[in-house]
Design a protein around this motif. Structure first.
Motif, PDB file in Angstrom:
ATOM      1  N   GLY A   1      28.482  47.608 -19.786  1.00 35.80           N
ATOM      2  CA  GLY A   1      27.934  48.706 -19.001  1.00 35.80           C
ATOM      3  C   GLY A   1      28.966  49.624 -18.377  1.00 35.80           C
ATOM      4  N   VAL A   2      30.258  49.293 -18.496  1.00 38.10           N
ATOM      5  CA  VAL A   2      31.316  50.127 -17.914  1.00 38.10           C
ATOM      6  C   VAL A   2      31.854  51.040 -19.005  1.00 38.10           C
ATOM      7  CG1 VAL A   2      33.561  50.148 -16.771  1.00 38.10           C
ATOM      8  CG2 VAL A   2      31.896  48.361 -16.221  1.00 38.10           C
ATOM      9  N   LYS A   3      31.550  52.326 -18.898  1.00 46.44           N
ATOM     10  CA  LYS A   3      31.907  53.293 -19.942  1.00 46.44           C
ATOM     11  C   LYS A   3      32.977  54.286 -19.519  1.00 46.44           C
ATOM     12  CE  LYS A   3      28.653  51.669 -22.643  1.00 46.44           C
ATOM     13  NZ  LYS A   3      29.002  50.886 -23.859  1.00 46.44           N
ATOM     14  N   SER A   4      33.093  54.544 -18.228  1.00 47.70           N
ATOM     15  CA  SER A   4      33.998  55.587 -17.753  1.00 47.70           C
ATOM     16  C   SER A   4      35.142  55.006 -16.939  1.00 47.70           C
ATOM     17  CB  SER A   4      33.241  56.610 -16.903  1.00 47.70           C
ATOM     18  OG  SER A   4      32.847  56.034 -15.670  1.00 47.70           O
TER      19      SER A   4
ATOM     20  N   GLY B   1      36.023  56.095 -14.004  1.00 51.75           N
ATOM     21  CA  GLY B   1      35.552  55.978 -12.625  1.00 51.75           C
ATOM     22  C   GLY B   1      34.816  54.680 -12.373  1.00 51.75           C
ATOM     23  N   GLU B   2      33.968  54.281 -13.299  1.00 52.50           N
ATOM     24  CA  GLU B   2      33.211  53.033 -13.137  1.00 52.50           C
ATOM     25  C   GLU B   2      34.142  51.830 -13.118  1.00 52.50           C
ATOM     26  OE1 GLU B   2      29.060  54.378 -15.396  1.00 52.50           O
ATOM     27  OE2 GLU B   2      30.705  53.474 -16.536  1.00 52.50           O
ATOM     28  N   HIS B   3      35.136  51.843 -13.987  1.00 51.39           N
ATOM     29  CA  HIS B   3      36.050  50.699 -14.057  1.00 51.39           C
ATOM     30  C   HIS B   3      36.915  50.606 -12.807  1.00 51.39           C
ATOM     31  CE1 HIS B   3      39.144  47.939 -15.581  1.00 51.39           C
ATOM     32  NE2 HIS B   3      38.270  47.602 -16.519  1.00 51.39           N
ATOM     33  N   VAL B   4      37.425  51.752 -12.333  1.00 51.68           N
ATOM     34  CA  VAL B   4      38.249  51.753 -11.127  1.00 51.68           C
ATOM     35  C   VAL B   4      37.422  51.308  -9.919  1.00 51.68           C
ATOM     36  CG1 VAL B   4      39.553  53.210  -9.534  1.00 51.68           C
ATOM     37  CG2 VAL B   4      39.869  53.476 -11.998  1.00 51.68           C
ATOM     38  N   GLU B   5      36.169  51.760  -9.827  1.00 50.95           N
ATOM     39  CA  GLU B   5      35.302  51.335  -8.725  1.00 50.95           C
ATOM     40  C   GLU B   5      35.101  49.826  -8.739  1.00 50.95           C
ATOM     41  OE1 GLU B   5      33.925  52.653  -6.132  1.00 50.95           O
ATOM     42  OE2 GLU B   5      34.671  54.694  -6.450  1.00 50.95           O
ATOM     43  N   LEU B   6      34.937  49.247  -9.923  1.00 48.70           N
ATOM     44  CA  LEU B   6      34.793  47.796 -10.035  1.00 48.70           C
ATOM     45  C   LEU B   6      36.026  47.086  -9.505  1.00 48.70           C
ATOM     46  CD1 LEU B   6      33.135  45.383 -11.152  1.00 48.70           C
ATOM     47  CD2 LEU B   6      34.296  45.738 -13.341  1.00 48.70           C
TER      48      LEU B   6
ATOM     49  N   GLU C   1      33.339  61.099 -15.383  1.00 54.44           N
ATOM     50  CA  GLU C   1      33.170  61.948 -16.559  1.00 54.44           C
ATOM     51  C   GLU C   1      34.129  61.557 -17.686  1.00 54.44           C
ATOM     52  OE1 GLU C   1      33.892  65.920 -15.318  1.00 54.44           O
ATOM     53  OE2 GLU C   1      32.433  65.881 -13.680  1.00 54.44           O
ATOM     54  N   ILE C   2      35.134  60.735 -17.405  1.00 53.00           N
ATOM     55  CA  ILE C   2      36.231  60.486 -18.342  1.00 53.00           C
ATOM     56  C   ILE C   2      36.032  59.165 -19.079  1.00 53.00           C
ATOM     57  CG2 ILE C   2      38.719  60.293 -18.572  1.00 53.00           C
ATOM     58  CD1 ILE C   2      37.643  63.042 -17.654  1.00 53.00           C
ATOM     59  N   ASP C   3      36.185  59.221 -20.393  1.00 45.74           N
ATOM     60  CA  ASP C   3      35.958  58.049 -21.226  1.00 45.74           C
ATOM     61  C   ASP C   3      37.003  56.961 -20.965  1.00 45.74           C
ATOM     62  OD1 ASP C   3      34.349  57.017 -23.659  1.00 45.74           O
ATOM     63  OD2 ASP C   3      36.435  56.665 -24.235  1.00 45.74           O
ATOM     64  N   LEU C   4      36.524  55.741 -20.780  1.00 45.02           N
ATOM     65  CA  LEU C   4      37.405  54.624 -20.462  1.00 45.02           C
ATOM     66  C   LEU C   4      38.277  54.230 -21.651  1.00 45.02           C
ATOM     67  CD1 LEU C   4      38.381  52.333 -18.635  1.00 45.02           C
ATOM     68  CD2 LEU C   4      36.352  51.022 -19.312  1.00 45.02           C
ATOM     69  N   LEU C   5      37.685  54.159 -22.830  1.00 45.15           N
ATOM     70  CA  LEU C   5      38.418  53.679 -23.995  1.00 45.15           C
ATOM     71  C   LEU C   5      39.446  54.685 -24.496  1.00 45.15           C
ATOM     72  CD1 LEU C   5      35.542  52.006 -26.056  1.00 45.15           C
ATOM     73  CD2 LEU C   5      37.124  50.952 -24.430  1.00 45.15           C
ATOM     74  N   SER C   6      39.349  55.940 -24.054  1.00 52.39           N
ATOM     75  CA  SER C   6      40.238  56.982 -24.566  1.00 52.39           C
ATOM     76  C   SER C   6      41.273  57.462 -23.561  1.00 52.39           C
ATOM     77  CB  SER C   6      39.412  58.187 -25.037  1.00 52.39           C
ATOM     78  OG  SER C   6      38.551  57.831 -26.096  1.00 52.39           O
TER      79      SER C   6
END
Length: 538
Positions: A86-89, A91-96, A135-140
């Motif tokens: 469920g973590v795609k961006s 921002g989501e990963h850093v918040e985690l 807005e920024i893609d995590l994998l890229s």
């Protein structure tokens, strides 16, 4: 330009990296940077809305934690393992990561540290060129490649780099005030009325003509055969006069027809399109026929954000001379409940000293767009109130002048620079950069694309724009030559641009060691854009 007796840069702020950077080499060879000048220490102070100053040790602690949070985001691209479900961006990963990290502290200490993380995320948005890291893609995110050497500012402005490039081009060969209206990129494949008849001569003198059908000598660059460059608001250049190769199609027509807003029309064999991504996406009728679906879908997956600067000039200094930057740690609010008019300024994360009497602030995203609608005096008064609040000093003077950029509303930019959006990848940049061919045989490209948004590793940088521009021109030349030699050839613009960089790197050594040795020993950890010195973004 000048403000408060100091030169300030309204556009690109840095040359990103030294080793292998053609723009840095160009700047050094033309004495645009002082390679012997020592960097001044960058001292920061971080304060809350209540005027409380945080110990630097706390700021450094959170900064180091954030650095590794971001490093782990980059590793998904480098190592190819998968993020949590469920973590795609980014921002989501850093918040985690932030939420896990803060659990070790009591509530009061937790809140202050959270404010520092918020500041770093706002700063990262300006570096990346977006409104939110969601807005920024995590994998890229790890696809961005940092050249070693840090960020280099040009004392006389970034435009100084253009002077040595333009000095060999006659001024009359550079058209200004010719905004492009429409690029008819399949013009040569159609038997249109008013087209040009071929006399079958071995010459491309007639490659670029005015709407009246006469040669336009003011467009002759005398530099590169068969290349025509298109950018907004200017630059159409024709092919080399007197060339021995005929680049007209079999019907005798030029390949591309270009209509300008001022009513003028030009014809060309090839076009190098450097129009910014913001206009490529917003100006739907720019290409006729429209760009291929692959180009359009990939553009939608890229982010072309708005990043603006605010300059404040004062009659005399008021900051402690030892302070280089004032970091403002805003209290947290529910942005959905507060109108933009009452919160836009909360996206400002610091005030950095440009000179003793000039301060610089950065702002990005929707807040930056909103600021563009305000008057200068409103922005100046708002910044004064912010400084008074955070420095707990009611005697902070008003600036004698204020200047801010408006890249979002500029008709020929539509934003600042590119990032890979959530769900996007390097492939989307490669798709955007893919040349246009007039026929399915794909022999010679009629339109090639260049600009920072066309480089899969150096997007958002000046050297990315430089390398893709050079490669786009070389692609046209090589394609024509090999077509004449072998009958047909297809090039990949992205691969060519990376190859160009490799050539630069191979010519550079690191002290007594070859660059290959440097690569092998440092391949597991590439440098970040952020060197830990709290330097402001682009």
């Amino acid at each position: 330009m000048q403000i408060g007796g100091s030169k300030v840069e309204l556009g690109a702020h840095w040359i990103h990296g030294i080793l292998g950077n053609p723009l840095y080499e160009l700047a050094v060879s033309n004495n645009l940077v002082d390679v012997t000048q020592n960097q001044k220490p960058h001292n920061v102070v971080a304060t809350t809305e209540e005027g409380r100053r945080l110990p630097f040790s706390v700021l450094q602690e959170i900064y180091e934690a954030y650095f590794w949070f971001f490093k782990r985001c980059e590793e998904y691209f480098l190592c190819k393992y998968q993020p949590p479900d469920g973590v795609k961006s980014v921002g989501e990963h850093v918040e985690l990561e932030i939420n896990i990290y803060l659990q070790r502290y009591p509530p009061q200490q937790r809140y202050l540290r959270r404010l520092i993380f918020d500041y770093l995320l706002k700063r990262e948005c300006c570096i990346t060129g977006c409104g939110s890291m969601n807005e920024i893609d995590l994998l890229s995110i790890g696809s961005y490649t940092e050249l070693p050497g840090g960020n280099i500012a040009l004392p006389n402005g970034y435009s100084g780099v253009l002077a040595p490039i333009l000095k060999n081009i006659p001024a009359e060969n550079i058209l200004k005030q010719h905004p492009i209206k429409t690029i008819h990129w399949q013009y040569g494949s159609k038997d249109e009325e008013g087209g040009y008849d071929s006399d079958c001569s071995e010459s491309s003198v007639n490659t670029v003509k005015s709407a009246g059908g006469d040669e336009d000598p003011s467009l002759d660059t005398g530099q590169i055969k068969g290349i025509s460059a298109v950018s907004l608001p200017a630059s159409c250049h024709n092919s080399r006069r007197g060339s021995t190769e005929n680049l007209l199609n079999k019907k005798g027509n030029p390949s591309v027809k270009i209509e300008c807003d001022n009513g003028k029309t030009f014809y060309a064999d090839h076009v190098v399109c450097t129009i910014p991504l913001g206009l490529l996406t917003s100006k739907k009728d720019l290409f006729n026929p429209p760009l291929p679906e692959k180009h359009q879908k990939s553009m939608e997956k890229l982010v072309f954000g708005v990043v603006n600067k605010i300059f404040l000039a004062y009659d005399k200094p008021f900051l402690n001379p030892d302070i280089s930057e004032v970091i403002v740690l805003w209290n947290r609010i529910n942005e959905k409940e507060v109108p933009m008019s009452e919160r836009w300024y909360r996206k400002i994360y610091s005030f950095c000293r440009v000179s003793d009497t000039v301060l610089l602030a950065w702002i990005c995203g929707e807040e930056a767009k909103y600021m563009e609608s305000l008057k200068m005096n409103v922005v100046a008064e708002t910044c004064t109130l912010i400084l008074k609040k955070f420095l707990a000093d009611p005697h902070i003077p008003k600036p004698k002048s204020c200047l801010f950029t408006s890249w979002g509303s500029q008709p020929y930019t539509g934003g600042s620079y590119t990032a890979i959006g959530s769900g996007g990848s390097q492939t989307d940049i490669e798709n955007v950069a893919e040349p246009l061919y007039a026929s399915k045989k794909r022999k010679v490209p009629v339109v090639t694309f260049a600009g920072e948004h066309c480089h899969p590793s150096f997007y958002s940088t000046g050297h990315g724009a430089f390398l893709t521009g050079r490669t786009a021109a070389q692609l046209c030349i090589r394609s024509v030559k090999e077509l004449h030699q072998h009958g047909e050839v297809t090039y990949n613009l992205t691969d060519a641009s990376v190859a160009d960089l490799s050539t630069w790197l191979e010519e550079v050594s690191c002290g007594d060691k070859n660059l290959d040795d440097y690569r092998s020993k440092n391949s597991s950890s590439r440098p970040r854009r952020d060197d830990g010195q709290f330097v402001t973004p682009r």
